[in-house]
Design an enzyme around this catalytic site. Structure first.
Site, PDB file in Angstrom:
ATOM      1  N   GLY A 111      31.072 -54.596  -5.224  1.00  0.00           N
ATOM      2  CA  GLY A 111      31.013 -55.078  -6.613  1.00  0.00           C
ATOM      3  C   GLY A 111      31.504 -54.049  -7.608  1.00  0.00           C
ATOM      4  N   GLU A 114      21.835 -45.708   3.199  1.00  0.00           N
ATOM      5  CA  GLU A 114      23.007 -45.299   2.412  1.00  0.00           C
ATOM      6  C   GLU A 114      22.671 -44.006   1.689  1.00  0.00           C
ATOM      7  OE1 GLU A 114      24.215 -48.663   0.011  1.00  0.00           O
ATOM      8  OE2 GLU A 114      24.536 -49.914   1.778  1.00  0.00           O
ATOM      9  N   ILE A 139      28.564 -65.608  -3.950  1.00  0.00           N
ATOM     10  CA  ILE A 139      29.713 -64.931  -3.337  1.00  0.00           C
ATOM     11  C   ILE A 139      30.339 -65.816  -2.259  1.00  0.00           C
ATOM     12  CG2 ILE A 139      30.472 -62.919  -1.996  1.00  0.00           C
ATOM     13  CD1 ILE A 139      28.241 -61.330  -3.441  1.00  0.00           C
ATOM     14  N   HIS A 166      29.762 -49.075  -0.067  1.00  0.00           N
ATOM     15  CA  HIS A 166      29.064 -50.037  -0.938  1.00  0.00           C
ATOM     16  C   HIS A 166      29.800 -50.228  -2.280  1.00  0.00           C
ATOM     17  CE1 HIS A 166      24.862 -51.918  -1.652  1.00  0.00           C
ATOM     18  NE2 HIS A 166      25.780 -52.593  -2.301  1.00  0.00           N
ATOM     19  N   ILE A 167      31.062 -50.583  -2.165  1.00  0.00           N
ATOM     20  CA  ILE A 167      31.902 -50.731  -3.364  1.00  0.00           C
ATOM     21  C   ILE A 167      32.286 -52.193  -3.608  1.00  0.00           C
ATOM     22  CG2 ILE A 167      32.953 -48.424  -3.416  1.00  0.00           C
ATOM     23  CD1 ILE A 167      35.355 -49.934  -1.847  1.00  0.00           C
TER      24      ILE A 167
HETATM   25  N1  LIG Z   1      28.605 -55.092  -1.479  1.00  0.00           N
HETATM   26  C1  LIG Z   1      28.236 -55.144  -2.724  1.00  0.00           C
HETATM   27  O1  LIG Z   1      28.554 -54.293  -3.526  1.00  0.00           O
HETATM   28  C2  LIG Z   1      27.443 -56.337  -3.195  1.00  0.00           C
HETATM   29  C3  LIG Z   1      27.557 -56.773  -4.528  1.00  0.00           C
HETATM   30  C4  LIG Z   1      26.876 -57.906  -4.926  1.00  0.00           C
HETATM   31  C5  LIG Z   1      26.060 -58.597  -4.036  1.00  0.00           C
HETATM   32  N2  LIG Z   1      25.933 -58.136  -2.759  1.00  0.00           N
HETATM   33  C6  LIG Z   1      25.073 -58.844  -1.789  1.00  0.00           C
HETATM   34  O2  LIG Z   1      25.720 -60.048  -1.374  1.00  0.00           O
HETATM   35  C7  LIG Z   1      24.739 -60.969  -0.904  1.00  0.00           C
HETATM   36  C8  LIG Z   1      25.006 -62.355  -1.452  1.00  0.00           C
HETATM   37  O3  LIG Z   1      24.976 -62.323  -2.858  1.00  0.00           O
HETATM   38  P1  LIG Z   1      25.082 -63.668  -3.724  1.00  0.00           P
HETATM   39  O4  LIG Z   1      25.262 -63.249  -5.132  1.00  0.00           O
HETATM   40  O5  LIG Z   1      26.055 -64.606  -3.112  1.00  0.00           O
HETATM   41  O6  LIG Z   1      23.614 -64.233  -3.497  1.00  0.00           O
HETATM   42  P2  LIG Z   1      23.132 -65.742  -3.737  1.00  0.00           P
HETATM   43  O7  LIG Z   1      21.647 -65.657  -3.903  1.00  0.00           O
HETATM   44  O8  LIG Z   1      23.932 -66.411  -4.771  1.00  0.00           O
HETATM   45  O9  LIG Z   1      23.466 -66.460  -2.326  1.00  0.00           O
HETATM   46  C9  LIG Z   1      22.796 -66.147  -1.139  1.00  0.00           C
HETATM   47  C10 LIG Z   1      22.815 -67.403  -0.278  1.00  0.00           C
HETATM   48  O10 LIG Z   1      22.271 -67.082   0.988  1.00  0.00           O
HETATM   49  C11 LIG Z   1      21.474 -68.179   1.411  1.00  0.00           C
HETATM   50  N3  LIG Z   1      20.558 -67.720   2.452  1.00  0.00           N
HETATM   51  C12 LIG Z   1      19.421 -66.994   2.325  1.00  0.00           C
HETATM   52  N4  LIG Z   1      18.890 -66.745   3.531  1.00  0.00           N
HETATM   53  C13 LIG Z   1      19.713 -67.319   4.448  1.00  0.00           C
HETATM   54  C14 LIG Z   1      19.707 -67.394   5.861  1.00  0.00           C
HETATM   55  N5  LIG Z   1      18.716 -66.841   6.592  1.00  0.00           N
HETATM   56  N6  LIG Z   1      20.697 -68.061   6.464  1.00  0.00           N
HETATM   57  C15 LIG Z   1      21.692 -68.661   5.753  1.00  0.00           C
HETATM   58  N7  LIG Z   1      21.746 -68.614   4.402  1.00  0.00           N
HETATM   59  C16 LIG Z   1      20.778 -67.952   3.762  1.00  0.00           C
HETATM   60  C17 LIG Z   1      20.790 -68.644   0.143  1.00  0.00           C
HETATM   61  O11 LIG Z   1      20.292 -69.960   0.263  1.00  0.00           O
HETATM   62  C18 LIG Z   1      21.947 -68.526  -0.854  1.00  0.00           C
HETATM   63  O12 LIG Z   1      22.711 -69.706  -0.928  1.00  0.00           O
HETATM   64  C19 LIG Z   1      23.393 -60.360  -1.292  1.00  0.00           C
HETATM   65  O13 LIG Z   1      22.842 -59.709  -0.187  1.00  0.00           O
HETATM   66  C20 LIG Z   1      23.750 -59.335  -2.324  1.00  0.00           C
HETATM   67  O14 LIG Z   1      22.796 -58.298  -2.381  1.00  0.00           O
HETATM   68  C21 LIG Z   1      26.610 -57.035  -2.331  1.00  0.00           C
END
Ligand SMILES: NC(=O)c1ccc[n+]([C@@H]2O[C@H](COP(=O)([O-])OP(=O)(O)OC[C@H]3O[C@@H](n4cnc5c(N)ncnc54)[C@H](O)[C@@H]3O)[C@@H](O)[C@H]2O)c1
Length: 415
Positions: free
Chosen positions: A300, A274, A167, A297-298
């Site tokens: 995605g 939530e 993301i 929580h929308i």
């Molecule tokens: N709001 C929503 O509906 C929704 C939807 C999808 C994903 N998400 C959330 O978004 C977040 C990111 O998702 P993603 O697909 O990009 O994950 P991803 O695993 O592709 O990327 C996460 C990144 O964070 C880095 N990271 C981990 N711990 C860290 C720290 N302490 N400091 C700095 N960097 C750190 C990792 O190295 C990785 O590059 C997740 O928490 C996921 O659950 C939320």
């Protein structure tokens, strides 16, 4: 023809392959499953109790989303579906150990909705910087405030990403396209995209950014990552976006920083607690604060993401049924081989990870005069999965011998 056997009963079963799809999975899932020879049965809503057990009995493949729970007792050695498709991001609703020990492959779609989250994030960065929601709320209340005070373009401002994964990296590209300067911190080495620049630590990002946006997973290390001290490091008037996980930010500290005016606004899509559904009340302590966007929580939740999830999971299920591919399975060791050569028989064998199993399989096949042409094995601490492509053979002695091995968990043979 495909024979599917479990260790406990070797009477080769030839199932009418059926995909039972619950919870309104996007219809585009049907295409790959039908091409893999499955009939589709759709069940409205989530499955539980007797209805779930009946679906597990008749399904070759069970498709669920987040509301159908599969516990240890729902998986049985040599019985039930070959694979479970979680048509969603997470797999918390499935007992993955139980599934593994029964040789059931579980697939999901961890990243199909990341573009949706990235787009929402960028929209919020603009909306916060223009104080759009505040102006909208005022106008809904009949107040015409046309002032430009504290409203800015995002062009030329600095966006600070915490986490530059699926993301974060997309937000980086979109933000640069709007003229923002992007900096990021990630604990893993990430190749900066475009002109984005990495920073050695979180503090450097917090000190420099006009808007900080969080894209890290919920881990022990990220719990409370942004608290009182980190908020203090942020520039006066800076904004904060959290579309990642509620555990990452101390929301009480954020509420205090917003009230004091040190933080100029926030957009929050995720919360430490939530509600389970629309009928349950919601409270987060930030309600009513100026320039705070709250969403349920929308991040995605788009039709495009649902479609992308359906395509990805159905193709993984089809690949498992047709070729035995467990690539990206969340519970079985990952094994992938191309489609076998014409005339070859594919043996797909899940077994307990103990010494000597491959040797026994080789002896059995050699004893039947059957040549092995391709072999790929992967193991985890509990189980192993091997695919063998062998010359065509007749009769049931070899399948019966493989099924009778005490280590066998599941055996599929495609001729
Ligand atoms: N709001 C929503 O509906 C929704 C939807 C999808 C994903 N998400 C959330 O978004 C977040 C990111 O998702 P993603 O697909 O990009 O994950 P991803 O695993 O592709 O990327 C996460 C990144 O964070 C880095 N990271 C981990 N711990 C860290 C720290 N302490 N400091 C700095 N960097 C750190 C990792 O190295 C990785 O590059 C997740 O928490 C996921 O659950 C939320």
């Amino acid at each position: 023809m495909e024979r599917i056997v479990g260790r406990l009963s070797y009477i080769p079963r030839v199932r009418a392959p059926l995909a039972v799809l619950a919870e309104n999975i996007h219809p585009v899932a049907d295409r790959a499953l039908e091409e893999a020879g499955l009939e589709i049965e759709r069940v409205p809503g989530a499955l539980s109790g007797k209805e779930l057990r009946a679906a597990l009995d008749r399904a070759t493949v069970l498709g669920i989303r987040s509301k159908t729970e599969l516990a240890t007792g729902d998986f049985h050695l040599g019985k039930g579906p070959e694979a479970v498709g979680c048509f969603c991001i997470g797999t918390n609703q499935v007992d993955l150990v139980g599934a593994s020990l029964s040789g059931v492959a579980v697939f999901n779609s961890p990243f199909s909705n990341t573009r949706s989250v990235a787009e929402l994030t960028l929209a919020e960065v603009v909306a916060l910087t223009r104080r759009l929601f505040e102006k909208s709320a005022q106008l809904h209340a009949g107040v015409w405030d046309k002032s430009a005070k504290d409203a800015h373009e995002v062009r030329g401002r600095t966006l600070g990403l915490v986490g530059d994964g699926h993301i974060g990296s997309q937000v980086s590209v979109l933000a640069e396209a709007m003229g923002m300067r992007v900096i990021f911190h990630d604990i893993a080495r990430r190749m900066p995209l475009g002109n984005a620049q990495s920073r050695p630590n979180l503090a450097a990002v917090l000190r420099e950014a006009d808007v900080v946006t969080i894209h890290v997973p919920a881990t022990a290390m990220t719990a409370g990552l942004i608290g009182v001290a980190e908020l203090r490091l942020m520039r006066p008037g800076a904004m904060l976006v959290n579309n990642a996980r509620g555990s990452v930010i101390d929301y009480a500290a954020l509420a205090a920083a917003l009230r004091s005016g040190h933080i100029g606004g926030a957009a929050l899509d995720v919360f430490p607690e939530e509600p389970a559904g629309a009928s349950k009340a919601f409270k987060c302590g930030l309600e009513g604060l100026a320039n705070v966007i709250l969403s349920p929580h929308i991040g995605g939740s788009t039709e495009e993401a649902q479609e992308a999830i359906a395509v990805e999971v159905s193709e993984k299920l089809a690949g498992y049924l047709q070729r035995g591919s467990t690539a990206t399975s969340v519970n079985l060791p990952e094994v992938d081989l191309p489609t076998p050569r014409e005339g070859q028989v594919r043996i797909m064998h899940v077994h307990r990870n103990v010494p000597g199993v491959l040797g026994k399989m080789h002896t059995l096949l050699a004893g039947g005069g059957v040549n092995i042409n391709a072999e790929y094995l992967q193991s985890n601490e509990r189980i192993s999965y091997v695919i063998l492509d062998v010359d065509a053979f007749k009769g049931e002695a070899i399948p019966a011998g493989l099924a009778a091995m005490p280590e066998t968990i599941r055996l599929r043979i495609r001729r």
